[in-house]
Scaffold this active site. Structure first.
Site, short mmCIF file in Angstrom:
data_model
loop_
_atom_site.label_atom_id
_atom_site.label_comp_id
_atom_site.label_asym_id
_atom_site.label_seq_id
_atom_site.Cartn_x
_atom_site.Cartn_y
_atom_site.Cartn_z
N ARG A 92 31.81 23.14 5.91
CA ARG A 92 32.41 23.46 4.60
C ARG A 92 33.66 24.30 4.80
NH1 ARG A 92 32.00 27.57 1.36
NH2 ARG A 92 30.58 28.67 2.75
N CYS A 145 25.89 27.41 13.57
CA CYS A 145 24.56 27.90 13.96
C CYS A 145 23.60 26.74 14.21
CB CYS A 145 24.00 28.86 12.92
SG CYS A 145 24.81 30.47 12.99
N HIS A 167 18.32 33.46 11.65
CA HIS A 167 19.47 33.83 10.83
C HIS A 167 19.19 35.21 10.22
CE1 HIS A 167 21.58 29.77 10.19
NE2 HIS A 167 22.55 30.63 10.43
N1 PCA Z 1 26.73 32.09 11.34
C1 PCA Z 1 27.31 30.77 11.18
C2 PCA Z 1 28.00 30.47 12.48
C3 PCA Z 1 28.05 31.76 13.22
C4 PCA Z 1 27.18 32.68 12.48
O1 PCA Z 1 26.89 33.83 12.82
C5 PCA Z 1 26.27 29.74 10.75
O2 PCA Z 1 25.27 30.11 10.12
O3 PCA Z 1 26.44 28.55 11.02
#
Ligand code: PCA
Length: 215
Positions: A92, A145, A167
């Site tokens: 995105r 990620c 996450h």
């Molecule tokens: N979050 C992003 C990429 C790097 C990060 O820390 C993600 O959730 O894709």
């Protein structure tokens, strides 16, 4: 190199941020010993392709027995233990190198998805018991990620090394500029990662606890 190495990764800042709490937290655990295992922390670039290359180099260098990749998920309110990585990039926003792949496979002819091989439910229960808000997440998104998570599980597909992805919310200093965004202090994230890793080491077989979602 230590016999039992835990490889932990975080990410560089992206999307206009100057910090990424995933790397802030993971960096604090670098060199620590946890239940007889030595933690090695690495920072991955927020770049499609290059991020997986860096992860694969770290895997080759450290020969870990367990791998946990960590990333920032701005807007999420809890520690989110990811269940599944899917074989698609759909950006995105551009990555830090300006790339914005759309509906591109991560591994041509790879399986549609890989599940985490860490005991996600045991990790969830341990975090909640410690008073840290946590959830199982049924999607890691389609950005860098998920890309790294899929690349990790693809790299580990024929090995006994276990891997997974967490996450984390924004840090409070990020949320302070984004009115109303949930956040978690990096100190809490550091504790959460220790607890999650200990639970992963203690459980070869996952616990059977409901943590699904209706949507
Ligand atoms: N979050 C992003 C990429 C790097 C990060 O820390 C993600 O959730 O894709």
């Amino acid at each position: 190199m230590h016999a039992n190495t835990l490889l932990l990764t975080g990410f560089a800042p992206f999307g206009g941020e100057t910090v990424n709490p995933s790397w802030q937290a993971v960096a604090r655990l670098d060199g620590e010993t946890l239940d007889g295992h030595r933690i090695v922390a690495r920072c991955l670039p927020v770049e499609f392709g290059t991020a997986i290359d860096a992860l694969r180099s770290a895997l080759a260098e450290t020969s870990p027995t367990l791998v946990l990749c960590v990333g920032q998920a701005g807007g999420r309110a809890q520690i989110a233990i990811e269940r599944v990585a899917i074989n698609v990039d759909d950006a995105r926003i551009p990555d830090n190198a300006g790339a914005s792949p759309v509906d591109a496979p991560i591994v041509e002819d790879g399986p549609a998805a890989y599940f985490a091989t860490l005991p996600i439910k045991a990790m969830l229960v341990a975090l909640r018991e410690a008073g840290i808000p946590a959830e199982i997440s049924q999607t890691a998104g389609t950005y860098v990620c998920n890309h790294v998570f899929y690349g990790l599980m693809h790299a580990l597909r024929d090995s006994t090394v276990r891997g997974g992805f967490i996450h984390i919310p924004y840090a409070p200093e990020q949320a302070a500029r984004l009115v109303g965004a949930p956040s978690l202090h990096v100190d809490t994230v550091v504790s959460a990662l220790r607890i999650a890793l200990r639970a992963a080491l203690a459980h070869d077989v996952d616990r059977r606890v409901a943590a699904g979602a209706e949507h």
